[in-house]
Design a protein around this motif. Structure first.
Motif, PDB file in Angstrom:
ATOM      1  N   SER A   1     -25.970 -29.445  18.887  1.00  0.00           N
ATOM      2  CA  SER A   1     -25.560 -28.426  19.854  1.00  0.00           C
ATOM      3  C   SER A   1     -24.297 -28.856  20.582  1.00  0.00           C
ATOM      4  O   SER A   1     -23.377 -28.054  20.806  1.00  0.00           O
ATOM      5  CB  SER A   1     -26.688 -28.161  20.851  1.00  0.00           C
ATOM      6  OG  SER A   1     -27.833 -27.633  20.202  1.00  0.00           O
ATOM      7  N   ARG A   2     -24.236 -30.118  20.956  1.00  0.00           N
ATOM      8  CA  ARG A   2     -23.041 -30.642  21.622  1.00  0.00           C
ATOM      9  C   ARG A   2     -21.832 -30.625  20.686  1.00  0.00           C
ATOM     10  O   ARG A   2     -20.720 -30.284  21.094  1.00  0.00           O
ATOM     11  CB  ARG A   2     -23.301 -32.065  22.118  1.00  0.00           C
ATOM     12  CG  ARG A   2     -24.185 -32.149  23.355  1.00  0.00           C
ATOM     13  CD  ARG A   2     -24.512 -33.589  23.697  1.00  0.00           C
ATOM     14  NE  ARG A   2     -25.152 -33.709  25.008  1.00  0.00           N
ATOM     15  CZ  ARG A   2     -25.708 -34.817  25.455  1.00  0.00           C
ATOM     16  NH1 ARG A   2     -25.734 -35.913  24.687  1.00  0.00           N
ATOM     17  NH2 ARG A   2     -26.258 -34.846  26.664  1.00  0.00           N
ATOM     18  N   MET A   3     -22.054 -30.987  19.439  1.00  0.00           N
ATOM     19  CA  MET A   3     -20.950 -31.022  18.471  1.00  0.00           C
ATOM     20  C   MET A   3     -20.446 -29.614  18.180  1.00  0.00           C
ATOM     21  O   MET A   3     -19.230 -29.390  18.046  1.00  0.00           O
ATOM     22  CB  MET A   3     -21.397 -31.703  17.182  1.00  0.00           C
ATOM     23  CG  MET A   3     -21.809 -33.152  17.352  1.00  0.00           C
ATOM     24  SD  MET A   3     -20.412 -34.228  17.699  1.00  0.00           S
ATOM     25  CE  MET A   3     -20.145 -34.925  16.093  1.00  0.00           C
ATOM     26  N   ASN A   4     -21.355 -28.649  18.081  1.00  0.00           N
ATOM     27  CA  ASN A   4     -20.934 -27.271  17.862  1.00  0.00           C
ATOM     28  C   ASN A   4     -20.139 -26.751  19.050  1.00  0.00           C
ATOM     29  O   ASN A   4     -19.155 -26.018  18.884  1.00  0.00           O
ATOM     30  CB  ASN A   4     -22.151 -26.380  17.594  1.00  0.00           C
ATOM     31  CG  ASN A   4     -22.777 -26.625  16.229  1.00  0.00           C
ATOM     32  OD1 ASN A   4     -22.227 -27.367  15.414  1.00  0.00           O
ATOM     33  ND2 ASN A   4     -23.918 -26.016  15.979  1.00  0.00           N
TER      34      ASN A   4
ATOM     35  N   ALA B   1     -14.652 -25.793  21.783  1.00  0.00           N
ATOM     36  CA  ALA B   1     -13.695 -26.236  22.794  1.00  0.00           C
ATOM     37  C   ALA B   1     -12.383 -26.677  22.158  1.00  0.00           C
ATOM     38  O   ALA B   1     -11.293 -26.275  22.593  1.00  0.00           O
ATOM     39  CB  ALA B   1     -14.296 -27.371  23.614  1.00  0.00           C
ATOM     40  N   LEU B   2     -12.472 -27.495  21.107  1.00  0.00           N
ATOM     41  CA  LEU B   2     -11.258 -27.994  20.450  1.00  0.00           C
ATOM     42  C   LEU B   2     -10.461 -26.874  19.805  1.00  0.00           C
ATOM     43  O   LEU B   2      -9.224 -26.859  19.850  1.00  0.00           O
ATOM     44  CB  LEU B   2     -11.630 -29.034  19.389  1.00  0.00           C
ATOM     45  CG  LEU B   2     -11.744 -30.484  19.828  1.00  0.00           C
ATOM     46  CD1 LEU B   2     -12.156 -31.341  18.639  1.00  0.00           C
ATOM     47  CD2 LEU B   2     -10.434 -30.996  20.409  1.00  0.00           C
ATOM     48  N   LYS B   3     -11.156 -25.924  19.210  1.00  0.00           N
ATOM     49  CA  LYS B   3     -10.491 -24.800  18.549  1.00  0.00           C
ATOM     50  C   LYS B   3      -9.611 -24.041  19.538  1.00  0.00           C
ATOM     51  O   LYS B   3      -8.438 -23.743  19.248  1.00  0.00           O
ATOM     52  CB  LYS B   3     -11.552 -23.884  17.939  1.00  0.00           C
ATOM     53  CG  LYS B   3     -11.022 -22.627  17.287  1.00  0.00           C
ATOM     54  CD  LYS B   3     -12.166 -21.823  16.663  1.00  0.00           C
ATOM     55  CE  LYS B   3     -13.122 -21.290  17.714  1.00  0.00           C
ATOM     56  NZ  LYS B   3     -14.162 -20.406  17.111  1.00  0.00           N
TER      57      LYS B   3
ATOM     58  N   GLU C   1     -12.429 -32.311  13.753  1.00  0.00           N
ATOM     59  CA  GLU C   1     -11.001 -32.455  14.073  1.00  0.00           C
ATOM     60  C   GLU C   1     -10.135 -31.717  13.053  1.00  0.00           C
ATOM     61  O   GLU C   1      -9.184 -31.012  13.405  1.00  0.00           O
ATOM     62  CB  GLU C   1     -10.629 -33.938  14.106  1.00  0.00           C
ATOM     63  CG  GLU C   1      -9.206 -34.222  14.527  1.00  0.00           C
ATOM     64  CD  GLU C   1      -8.917 -33.847  15.973  1.00  0.00           C
ATOM     65  OE1 GLU C   1      -7.777 -33.406  16.255  1.00  0.00           O
ATOM     66  OE2 GLU C   1      -9.823 -33.985  16.817  1.00  0.00           O
ATOM     67  N   HIS C   2     -10.483 -31.852  11.783  1.00  0.00           N
ATOM     68  CA  HIS C   2      -9.707 -31.224  10.713  1.00  0.00           C
ATOM     69  C   HIS C   2      -9.818 -29.696  10.764  1.00  0.00           C
ATOM     70  O   HIS C   2      -8.799 -28.986  10.749  1.00  0.00           O
ATOM     71  CB  HIS C   2     -10.196 -31.743   9.366  1.00  0.00           C
ATOM     72  CG  HIS C   2      -9.568 -31.078   8.187  1.00  0.00           C
ATOM     73  ND1 HIS C   2      -8.233 -31.224   7.864  1.00  0.00           N
ATOM     74  CD2 HIS C   2     -10.096 -30.251   7.232  1.00  0.00           C
ATOM     75  CE1 HIS C   2      -7.953 -30.531   6.778  1.00  0.00           C
ATOM     76  NE2 HIS C   2      -9.066 -29.928   6.375  1.00  0.00           N
ATOM     77  N   TYR C   3     -11.037 -29.192  10.844  1.00  0.00           N
ATOM     78  CA  TYR C   3     -11.237 -27.748  10.733  1.00  0.00           C
ATOM     79  C   TYR C   3     -10.838 -26.993  11.997  1.00  0.00           C
ATOM     80  O   TYR C   3     -10.475 -25.817  11.917  1.00  0.00           O
ATOM     81  CB  TYR C   3     -12.670 -27.431  10.325  1.00  0.00           C
ATOM     82  CG  TYR C   3     -12.880 -27.579   8.834  1.00  0.00           C
ATOM     83  CD1 TYR C   3     -12.444 -26.601   7.962  1.00  0.00           C
ATOM     84  CD2 TYR C   3     -13.484 -28.712   8.306  1.00  0.00           C
ATOM     85  CE1 TYR C   3     -12.604 -26.740   6.586  1.00  0.00           C
ATOM     86  CE2 TYR C   3     -13.654 -28.860   6.932  1.00  0.00           C
ATOM     87  CZ  TYR C   3     -13.213 -27.864   6.082  1.00  0.00           C
ATOM     88  OH  TYR C   3     -13.362 -28.018   4.720  1.00  0.00           O
TER      89      TYR C   3
END
Length: 248
Positions: free
Chosen positions: A223-226, A231-233, A173-175
């Motif tokens: 893999s899901r987190m990456n 997606a968030l970026k 979330e932060h990065y």
């Protein structure tokens, strides 16, 4: 050896002990409110307190304090193995032709060392001659830029990045906020392709092309987190675009 810190009491002792062989250990602390400074001092570090100016400025400042020109830059959540320590000492026993060295980094997460996905080999240029190199960057992905040739070491730098999934999510979330801001300021704009395809390909790259499946449930989660990071970026970049348009 240098390390920058803020509230790293849980990790700093082990990090410093892993480089007890270094000629000097310099900690630049950004007003920690825990016991980081006291612990670092007890473990043989020279500790300097300094307000936070940003990652790049703080790391370059730490390097400027060294009495040696060759710098090993470490994070508090990293460990130098005895094998890597021996390789560094052997490399620097006589002045090398290279002005810096990439080190492969391996991360421990979800109960295992991860040697698949985008996480491996997570090459880091952390050993460098400050006379010919310095930290550069802005909000994210800061790194050492070398004027000259860079070599590569063989042994791994160990990384204990996250204590659990919650910390992993907080970091994402932060990065992603910083990454979106940096992309926007560099003129990058999110397209429909970015929003619809990039995260799906990120999952495919991590889980299939970079063999995340070999690490079982941990590889699937990473893999899901990456993919979530990607997606968030782009979602945040699109929101920045929309906010600017709305302001006008």
């Amino acid at each position: 050896m240098t390390v920058i810190t803020k509230n790293e009491a849980a990790d700093i002792a082990v990090a410093l002990d892993s480089v007890a062989w270094a000629d000097e250990r310099i900690v630049v602390d950004s007003c920690s409110t825990d016991d980081t400074v006291a612990i670092a001092g007890r473990h043989g570090a020279r500790v300097v307190s300094r307000e936070w100016p940003g990652y790049v400025a703080q790391k370059n400042y730490a390097a400027s304090l060294s009495t040696n020109d060759w710098i090993l830059s470490l994070d508090a959540d990293e460990r130098v193995t005895p094998e890597l320590a021996a390789e560094i000492q052997s490399t620097l026993a006589k002045e090398p032709e290279e002005r810096g060295f990439w080190i492969p980094r391996v991360t421990f997460h979800l109960g295992r060392w991860i040697r698949t996905t985008d996480w491996y080999p997570d090459d880091q240029l952390r050993l460098y001659d400050r006379r010919a190199a310095e930290w550069t960057g802005k909000y994210v992905h800061e790194g050492v830029k070398v004027r000259g040739r860079a070599g590569r070491l063989r042994n791994e730098l160990q990384h204990y990045a996250y204590r659990d999934i919650d910390e992993h999510m907080e970091t994402i979330e932060h990065y992603t906020t910083l990454a979106a801001k940096q992309m926007y300021e560099q003129g990058r704009r999110a397209t429909a392709f970015d929003l619809l395809v990039q995260s799906k390909f990120a999952f495919f790259r991590n889980y299939i092309l970079k063999r995340g499946f070999l690490d079982g449930s941990a590889g699937l989660t990473i893999s899901r987190m990456n993919a979530r990071y990607v997606a968030l970026k782009f979602e945040k970049l699109r929101r920045l675009q929309d906010d600017v348009l709305a302001a006008h």
